[in-house]
Write a protein that holds these residues in place. Structure first.
Motif, mmCIF file in Angstrom:
data_model
loop_
_atom_site.group_PDB
_atom_site.id
_atom_site.type_symbol
_atom_site.label_atom_id
_atom_site.label_comp_id
_atom_site.label_asym_id
_atom_site.label_seq_id
_atom_site.Cartn_x
_atom_site.Cartn_y
_atom_site.Cartn_z
ATOM 1 N N TYR A 207 0.845 -1.193 0.000
ATOM 2 C CA TYR A 207 0.000 0.000 0.000
ATOM 3 C C TYR A 207 0.883 1.247 0.000
ATOM 4 C CZ TYR A 207 1.283 -0.040 4.961
ATOM 5 O OH TYR A 207 1.996 -0.063 6.136
ATOM 6 N N CYS A 208 0.312 2.346 -0.458
ATOM 7 C CA CYS A 208 1.021 3.628 -0.485
ATOM 8 C C CYS A 208 0.505 4.523 0.640
ATOM 9 C CB CYS A 208 0.818 4.332 -1.822
ATOM 10 S SG CYS A 208 1.613 3.521 -3.209
ATOM 11 N N THR A 209 1.372 5.404 1.130
ATOM 12 C CA THR A 209 0.951 6.384 2.138
ATOM 13 C C THR A 209 1.170 7.798 1.604
ATOM 14 O OG1 THR A 209 3.135 6.145 3.188
ATOM 15 C CG2 THR A 209 1.299 4.868 4.116
ATOM 16 N N HIS A 210 2.351 8.346 1.812
ATOM 17 C CA HIS A 210 2.592 9.758 1.508
ATOM 18 C C HIS A 210 3.096 9.997 0.084
ATOM 19 C CE1 HIS A 210 6.491 8.065 2.612
ATOM 20 N NE2 HIS A 210 7.054 9.060 1.951
ATOM 21 N N GLU A 211 3.310 8.930 -0.701
ATOM 22 C CA GLU A 211 3.962 9.088 -1.996
ATOM 23 C C GLU A 211 3.337 8.143 -3.022
ATOM 24 O OE1 GLU A 211 8.705 9.747 -3.156
ATOM 25 O OE2 GLU A 211 8.126 8.243 -1.682
ATOM 26 N N ASN A 212 3.277 8.604 -4.276
ATOM 27 C CA ASN A 212 2.863 7.707 -5.357
ATOM 28 C C ASN A 212 3.900 6.615 -5.544
ATOM 29 O OD1 ASN A 212 0.669 9.432 -5.848
ATOM 30 N ND2 ASN A 212 1.809 10.622 -7.370
ATOM 31 N N SER A 213 3.506 5.529 -6.186
ATOM 32 C CA SER A 213 4.422 4.408 -6.384
ATOM 33 C C SER A 213 4.336 3.869 -7.794
ATOM 34 C CB SER A 213 4.101 3.273 -5.399
ATOM 35 O OG SER A 213 4.766 2.076 -5.771
ATOM 36 N N GLY A 214 5.494 3.499 -8.335
ATOM 37 C CA GLY A 214 5.549 2.794 -9.611
ATOM 38 C C GLY A 214 6.525 1.637 -9.494
ATOM 39 N N HIS A 215 6.068 0.412 -9.753
ATOM 40 C CA HIS A 215 7.014 -0.701 -9.714
ATOM 41 C C HIS A 215 6.763 -1.672 -10.869
ATOM 42 C CE1 HIS A 215 3.843 -2.863 -7.259
ATOM 43 N NE2 HIS A 215 4.251 -3.869 -7.997
ATOM 44 N N ILE A 216 7.831 -2.346 -11.243
ATOM 45 C CA ILE A 216 7.802 -3.386 -12.271
ATOM 46 C C ILE A 216 7.766 -4.727 -11.553
ATOM 47 C CG2 ILE A 216 9.010 -4.416 -14.233
ATOM 48 C CD1 ILE A 216 10.641 -1.741 -14.374
ATOM 49 N N THR A 217 6.753 -5.522 -11.811
ATOM 50 C CA THR A 217 6.729 -6.889 -11.307
ATOM 51 C C THR A 217 7.159 -7.816 -12.432
ATOM 52 O OG1 THR A 217 5.024 -6.527 -9.638
ATOM 53 C CG2 THR A 217 5.297 -8.759 -10.430
ATOM 54 N N THR A 218 8.313 -8.427 -12.255
ATOM 55 C CA THR A 218 8.820 -9.375 -13.242
ATOM 56 C C THR A 218 8.448 -10.768 -12.771
ATOM 57 O OG1 THR A 218 10.676 -7.884 -13.685
ATOM 58 C CG2 THR A 218 10.860 -10.140 -14.499
ATOM 59 N N GLY A 219 7.475 -11.370 -13.425
ATOM 60 C CA GLY A 219 6.955 -12.663 -13.001
ATOM 61 C C GLY A 219 7.647 -13.811 -13.709
ATOM 62 N N LEU A 220 8.150 -14.767 -12.915
ATOM 63 C CA LEU A 220 8.807 -15.952 -13.456
ATOM 64 C C LEU A 220 7.756 -17.054 -13.595
ATOM 65 C CD1 LEU A 220 11.548 -17.177 -14.285
ATOM 66 C CD2 LEU A 220 11.824 -17.912 -11.913
#
Length: 388
Positions: A207-220
Motif C-alpha cells: 500500500y502507499c501512504t505519503h507518496e505515489n508508487s511505480g514498480h515493475i513486477t517481473t513474473g517468473l
C-alpha cells in the motif's frame, strides 16, 4: 539488465542458496536511478498516447472496492480499446493502473525478460503498477509464480504474512476469502531503486501512504517438474512397455509385481534425464522469445555493401547456440538457424573473443577474405551481427 544486476549487491550464489523458492528478499540499493534505463513515468506517458492499448492487459485495481472498476469507465465506447485520458484520470481518483506484458511494447523491458528467460529457461513477463498515494490496489494474497519487484518510482509499503502455501502453482491458486493469510511477520518500505523477491505461495500485500508508487513486477512463469513430466509421459508411453501396463492395485497370492513397478521407476528416471538434456525443449523455448536486436532492417537493405573493410561484431553472443557436426556447424539464434562449413569455426571463435568491432580482413582466422565476407552476410541475415 541481467539477473546479477537486479540482485546486486546480493550474489547469484547467495540468492539461490538462501532465497530462491524459500523466502522473500529485500534489496536496498543506494542508486535511486538503478532502473532509469528500464522504465520511467515519461515512458509510460508516451506509450499511453502513441500505442494502442487494450483491456484486460490494461486495467484498474482498487482494494477499497468489492469488484474491479468497470472497464467501460476507461475504454473507448463499445470497445476494449483504452481511452488514455480516462485511464490516467482514474489514477487521480485513487485507482492503481495495471499494465500487463509491457515487454511486448517497450524494448527495455523486452531486454529484461529475455535476460531472465535466458538464465532461468522459463517464460517471464512484466506487469507495471502505478498506485497513487494513500491507496492500495490489491488485498492480501499469494501468487502462483515467483516475482521480482523493481521500484522505479516513489515508494511503497509491503507486508509479509506467516501462513504461506509453499510453492503454490496453478493447482493451488489463491482464492480470496477462502484462505487464512495469518499474521504479519515482516513490514518494510521499498524506495526508488530497491528490489523485492517473493517466492510463489508467500502471502503479501502492499500500500502507499505519503507518496505515489511505480514498480515493475517481473513474473517468473516457470514450469514445474510435474508439468514437464506430465507433458512427456503420454508421448513417451508410445515407446515404453512399462508405462503402458495397467496399474496393479489388486493383490494375487504368489504373484509379485515389484519388477513392473521398478520398470516404471526406471522409465520416469529416464524422462528426467531427457528433460535435462532435451535440445528440442530448449529450441522450442527460444522459438517463443522475441529478439531485441535493433538495426536488422537497415542491415538487410545494405547487406550487399558488406566487404572486407566492414567492421563487425557479434550481438547477444551469449544467446548463440552452436553445435558441431562432422562437416558443418549449426548456429541457432532465437528461432533462426544457419548451417555453415566446419572450416568457418576459426572465424566464429575470433568473433566470440572480441568485444569490439573488427574489420573483416583483419580478423585472425583461417578462411579467406571472400569466405569471411560471405560468413558476415549470412550471420547478418539471422540478426546476430552488428555491421558498420
Amino acid at each position: 539488465m541481467n539477473l546479477q544486476q537486479v540482485l546486486y549487491p546480493i550474489t547469484i550464489e547467495d540468492f539461490f542458496q538462501n532465497y530462491y523458492e524459500k523466502k522473500h528478499l529485500v534489496i536496498k540499493k543506494e542508486n535511486v536511478d538503478a532502473f532509469k534505463e528500464l522504465l520511467t513515468v515519461k515512458d509510460l506517458d508516451t506509450m499511453f498516447h502513441s500505442v494502442s492499448n487494450h483491456h484486460p492487459q490494461f486495467r484498474l485495481a482498487n482494494h477499497s472496492l468489492d469488484e474491479f472498476p468497470d472497464p467501460k469507465t476507461y475504454t473507448v465506447k463499445n470497445s476494449d480499446l483504452i481511452d488514455p485520458l480516462k485511464f490516467v484520470k482514474s489514477f487521480e481518483a485513487g485507482n492503481t493502473l495495471v499494465m500487463s506484458n509491457l515487454e511486448h511494447k517497450l524494448s527495455s523491458l523486452r531486454e529484461l525478460t529475455n535476460e531472465f528467460e535466458f538464465f532461468f529457461k522459463h517464460r517471464t513477463q512484466t506487469n507495471i503498477y502505478l498506485t497513487p498515494k494513500d491507496a492500495q490496489g490489491f488485498a492480501s494474497h499469494y501468487d502462483s509464480h515467483d516475482v521480482f519487484i523493481l521500484q522505479f518510482e516513489g515508494s511503497k509499503n509491503w507486508r509479509i504474512y506467516d501462513k504461506p502455501s509453499p510453492l503454490a502453482d496453478k493447482t493451488t491458486a489463491f482464492v480470496k476469502g477462502e484462505y487464512e493469510i495469518g499474521n504479519v511477520i515482516d513490514e518494510f518500505t521499498l524506495n526508488k531503486g530497491d528490489v523485492l523477491y517473493i517466492p510463489r505461495g508467500i502471502v503479501h500485500d502492499a500500500y502507499c501512504t505519503h507518496e505515489n508508487s511505480g514498480h515493475i513486477t517481473t513474473g517468473l512463469l516457470g514450469k514445474t517438474w510435474a508439468e514437464h513430466l506430465s507433458e512427456l509421459l503420454l508421448e513417451s508411453s508410445k515407446n515404453s512397455l512399462a508405462l503402458r501396463r495397467y496399474t496393479k492395485f489388486h493383490e494375487v497370492p504368489g504373484v509379485d509385481y515389484s519388477n513392473e513397478k521398478n520398470d516404471v521407476i526406471d522409465a520416469v528416471k529416464n524422462l528426467i534425464n531427457i528433460l535435462e538434456s532435451n535440445e528440442d525443449l530448449l529450441d522450442d523455448f527460444y522459438a517463443r522469445q522475441k529478439s531485441i536486436t535493433k538495426g536488422h532492417l537497415m542491415q538487410m537493405l545494405d547487406i550487399n555493401k558488406i566487404d572486407v573493410n566492414s567492421k563487425i561484431r557479434l550481438k547477444e553472443k551469449h544467446k548463440l547456440r552452436i553445435a558441431k557436426n562432422d562437416t558443418s556447424l549449426s548456429i541457432k539464434f532465437y528461432d533462426l538457424k544457419l548451417n555453415v562449413p566446419s572450416a568457418a569455426e576459426s572465424f566464429l571463435i575470433a568473433l566470440f573473443k572480441s568485444n569490439q568491432p573488427e574489420t573483416i580482413k583483419k580478423i585472425d582466422c583461417t578462411i579467406d577474405e571472400e569466405s569471411r565476407v560471405l560468413m558476415a552476410q549470412e550471420l547478418s541475415k539471422i540478426g546476430v551481427l552488428e555491421v558498420s
